[in-house]
Design an enzyme around this catalytic site. Structure first.
Site, PDB file in Angstrom:
ATOM      1  N   TYR A  94      14.670 -14.773  27.946  1.00 18.36           N
ATOM      2  CA  TYR A  94      13.346 -14.236  28.249  1.00 18.36           C
ATOM      3  C   TYR A  94      12.646 -13.780  26.970  1.00 18.36           C
ATOM      4  O   TYR A  94      12.203 -12.650  26.837  1.00 18.36           O
ATOM      5  CB  TYR A  94      13.454 -13.081  29.253  1.00 18.36           C
ATOM      6  CG  TYR A  94      12.168 -12.799  30.005  1.00 18.36           C
ATOM      7  CD1 TYR A  94      11.700 -13.704  30.960  1.00 18.36           C
ATOM      8  CD2 TYR A  94      11.428 -11.653  29.757  1.00 18.36           C
ATOM      9  CE1 TYR A  94      10.532 -13.462  31.654  1.00 18.36           C
ATOM     10  CE2 TYR A  94      10.247 -11.395  30.454  1.00 18.36           C
ATOM     11  CZ  TYR A  94       9.806 -12.299  31.398  1.00 18.36           C
ATOM     12  OH  TYR A  94       8.630 -12.055  32.082  1.00 18.36           O
ATOM     13  N   HIS A  99       9.056 -15.710  28.775  1.00 18.20           N
ATOM     14  CA  HIS A  99       8.024 -14.841  29.336  1.00 18.20           C
ATOM     15  C   HIS A  99       6.854 -15.663  29.873  1.00 18.20           C
ATOM     16  O   HIS A  99       6.473 -15.533  31.042  1.00 18.20           O
ATOM     17  CB  HIS A  99       7.534 -13.870  28.246  1.00 18.20           C
ATOM     18  CG  HIS A  99       6.227 -13.212  28.531  1.00 18.20           C
ATOM     19  ND1 HIS A  99       6.131 -12.030  29.233  1.00 18.20           N
ATOM     20  CD2 HIS A  99       4.954 -13.567  28.204  1.00 18.20           C
ATOM     21  CE1 HIS A  99       4.852 -11.688  29.327  1.00 18.20           C
ATOM     22  NE2 HIS A  99       4.121 -12.599  28.717  1.00 18.20           N
ATOM     23  N   GLY A 102       7.985 -18.404  32.607  1.00 17.22           N
ATOM     24  CA  GLY A 102       8.481 -17.762  33.820  1.00 17.22           C
ATOM     25  C   GLY A 102       7.375 -17.167  34.665  1.00 17.22           C
ATOM     26  O   GLY A 102       7.330 -17.362  35.891  1.00 17.22           O
ATOM     27  N   LYS A 121      17.614  -6.018  25.937  1.00 19.28           N
ATOM     28  CA  LYS A 121      16.169  -5.936  25.750  1.00 19.28           C
ATOM     29  C   LYS A 121      15.418  -6.892  26.676  1.00 19.28           C
ATOM     30  O   LYS A 121      14.406  -6.534  27.278  1.00 19.28           O
ATOM     31  CB  LYS A 121      15.801  -6.227  24.296  1.00 19.28           C
ATOM     32  CG  LYS A 121      14.302  -6.088  24.023  1.00 19.28           C
ATOM     33  CD  LYS A 121      13.955  -6.411  22.582  1.00 19.28           C
ATOM     34  CE  LYS A 121      12.466  -6.194  22.320  1.00 19.28           C
ATOM     35  NZ  LYS A 121      11.593  -6.998  23.198  1.00 19.28           N
ATOM     36  N   SER A 155      17.125 -19.058  22.230  1.00 21.71           N
ATOM     37  CA  SER A 155      16.786 -19.529  20.889  1.00 21.71           C
ATOM     38  C   SER A 155      17.716 -20.670  20.512  1.00 21.71           C
ATOM     39  O   SER A 155      18.795 -20.846  21.097  1.00 21.71           O
ATOM     40  CB  SER A 155      16.910 -18.388  19.880  1.00 21.71           C
ATOM     41  OG  SER A 155      18.274 -18.054  19.687  1.00 21.71           O
ATOM     42  N   HIS A 180      12.533 -27.680  23.667  1.00 20.56           N
ATOM     43  CA  HIS A 180      12.657 -28.096  22.272  1.00 20.56           C
ATOM     44  C   HIS A 180      13.824 -29.064  22.205  1.00 20.56           C
ATOM     45  O   HIS A 180      14.858 -28.842  22.831  1.00 20.56           O
ATOM     46  CB  HIS A 180      12.924 -26.861  21.404  1.00 20.56           C
ATOM     47  CG  HIS A 180      12.788 -27.080  19.929  1.00 20.56           C
ATOM     48  ND1 HIS A 180      12.092 -28.132  19.388  1.00 20.56           N
ATOM     49  CD2 HIS A 180      13.262 -26.350  18.869  1.00 20.56           C
ATOM     50  CE1 HIS A 180      12.125 -28.031  18.066  1.00 20.56           C
ATOM     51  NE2 HIS A 180      12.840 -26.970  17.728  1.00 20.56           N
ATOM     52  N   GLU A 300     -12.834 -15.157   0.667  1.00 27.57           N
ATOM     53  CA  GLU A 300     -13.029 -16.563   0.310  1.00 27.57           C
ATOM     54  C   GLU A 300     -11.809 -17.427   0.611  1.00 27.57           C
ATOM     55  O   GLU A 300     -11.886 -18.642   0.578  1.00 27.57           O
ATOM     56  CB  GLU A 300     -13.393 -16.680  -1.178  1.00 27.57           C
ATOM     57  CG  GLU A 300     -14.755 -16.118  -1.532  1.00 27.57           C
ATOM     58  CD  GLU A 300     -15.912 -16.896  -0.910  1.00 27.57           C
ATOM     59  OE1 GLU A 300     -15.703 -18.071  -0.538  1.00 27.57           O
ATOM     60  OE2 GLU A 300     -17.000 -16.319  -0.788  1.00 27.57           O
TER      61      GLU A 300
END
Length: 404
Positions: A94, A99, A102, A121, A155, A180, A300
């Site tokens: 998650y 996040h 889902g 977490k 991950s 991925h 710039e």
């Protein structure tokens, strides 16, 4: 030892715990004639490309190359709900993508559950987002056991670390989903060898999970690629497209796992992140070394680019942005483009070679598997944060009218 106990042990390791938690004002002078020209061509340049619809597929001419594009309109919410009515989508991890994807799946009325380490977490983040323990929030092993489509959104390094515990639970009849192509494509390094008796599909949003969510809430939808790595049922492609729409894609184009991961690793190290940061730093440092103030150098280099010119490129294209600027700016940009291209192309070729040979994968896995990975990463971010260019940028951003 059971797969469940093995996975729990893997998640208790320090490395795994780290990894699972995963209208613009134009300043440039514009001649009146340029504005008239720009206004006249804007609608033509931004108009939809001529396309032909066949069985819900749009064949679009991309600069002379015809490609099929699959649109959200082909999958209204009722059709999505009917298609997935017998499925439980078990989303593992998650972080950013977990996040966004889902919450979009949940809002689309699909049966989606989250699998993360209890009381970590990600578990707490999921509860904050309204996921309920025991109802649609579970520990990883239980979520996988309940799921028919297993969405592995851990991950990249965590996928490699936890795969020995996850693989035995991806049983015949389930579908394995990635966002991925990293793990299966570089299996010699990641050790992620997928089961041979399940569909393996991919949908890769072209943006962060936060953007996946925000564009969905705006009713727009992100563009994504999809791919099939393994088609056991004969329906993997259709399933991948449906999943792409369900997670919040506005339109999808087909690729392969290999091409997705090569272009992704290449792009984020190049123009999307690494390359553009390097170019910002080089231009800013030269301006400062030549006597310009921090505010002028930042304006710039970064502020005008991100607040004035890049949005025009995104909306209308590079030629429109050139045409909307002063003749002096236009002439210089056109003259210097080939010089930058010639200087940078060898670097980009070196980068692509590093991706294809697996060097970038090896570097990522080795670095992100270190126990003190997060501490080292935070130190690097702090160094970037404290660079003069970004300290000046913080002050410049505070002066924007919307921040007053």
């Amino acid at each position: 030892m059971s797969a469940s106990r093995t996975f729990s042990k893997a998640l208790r390791s320090p490395m795994a715990r780290q990894l699972v938690t995963p209208a613009v004002q134009r300043r440039t002078f514009v001649a009146a004639a340029g504005l008239v020209r720009a206004s006249a061509v804007a609608s033509a340049r931004s108009a939809p490309v001529a396309r032909q619809q066949t069985r819900g597929v749009k064949t679009i001419d991309f600069a002379g190359s015809k490609e099929d594009v699959y649109e959200r309109a082909d999958w209204p919410i009722e059709k999505l709900q009917e298609y997935f009515k017998n499925d439980t989508l078990a989303l593992i991890g998650y972080g950013s993508q977990g996040h966004g994807q889902g919450l979009n799946l949940r809002d689309n009325g699909l049966n989606v559950i989250i699998g993360v380490r209890k009381d970590g977490k990600s578990w707490k983040d999921a509860i904050q987002d309204g996921w309920v323990p025991g109802k649609n929030l579970f520990e990883v092993d239980e979520a996988i056991s309940k799921g028919t489509i297993i969405m592995n959104l851990l991950s990249d390094a965590a996928q490699s670390e936890t795969w020995p515990a996850i693989k035995p639970q991806i049983t015949k009849g389930k579908t394995l989903y990635f966002s991925h192509g990293f793990s299966p494509v570089f299996k010699d390094l990641t050790k992620v060898e997928v089961p041979t008796d399940v569909d393996v599909i991919l949908c890769a949003p072209k943006g962060s999970g936060r953007t996946v969510r925000s564009l969905f809430k705006e009713g727009r939808g992100i563009n994504s690629s999809f791919a099939v790595y393994q088609d056991v049922t004969g329906h993997a492609k259709e399933k991948a497209i449906a999943m792409g729409v369900a997670i919040g894609s506005g339109y999808l184009y087909e690729t392969t796992f290999e091409k997705e991961v090569m272009s992704d690793l290449y792009g984020e190290r190049g123009c999307l992140m690494g390359g553009i940061h390097g170019m910002f730093l080089a231009q800013y440092e030269v301006l400062r070394e030549r006597g310009h103030s921090p505010s002028e150098a930042f304006n710039e280099t970064v502020e005008e680019a991100t607040q004035s010119l890049y949005p025009l490129i995104g909306k209308y294209g590079m030629d429109w942005m050139f045409d909307a600027c002063s003749t002096t700016a236009r002439r210089g940009a056109i003259d210097w483009t080939p010089k930058f291209k010639d200087a940078l192309k060898p670097v980009f070729n070196d980068l692509y070679n590093s991706v294809v040979t697996g060097q970038e994968t090896k570097r990522s896995l080795e670095y992100n598997s270190q126990p003190d990975y997060r501490e080292k990463y935070e130190k690097e971010l702090e160094e970037i944060r404290n660079l003069e260019i970004w300290q000046a940028g913080k002050a410049v951003r505070a002066l924007r009218p919307e921040n007053q």
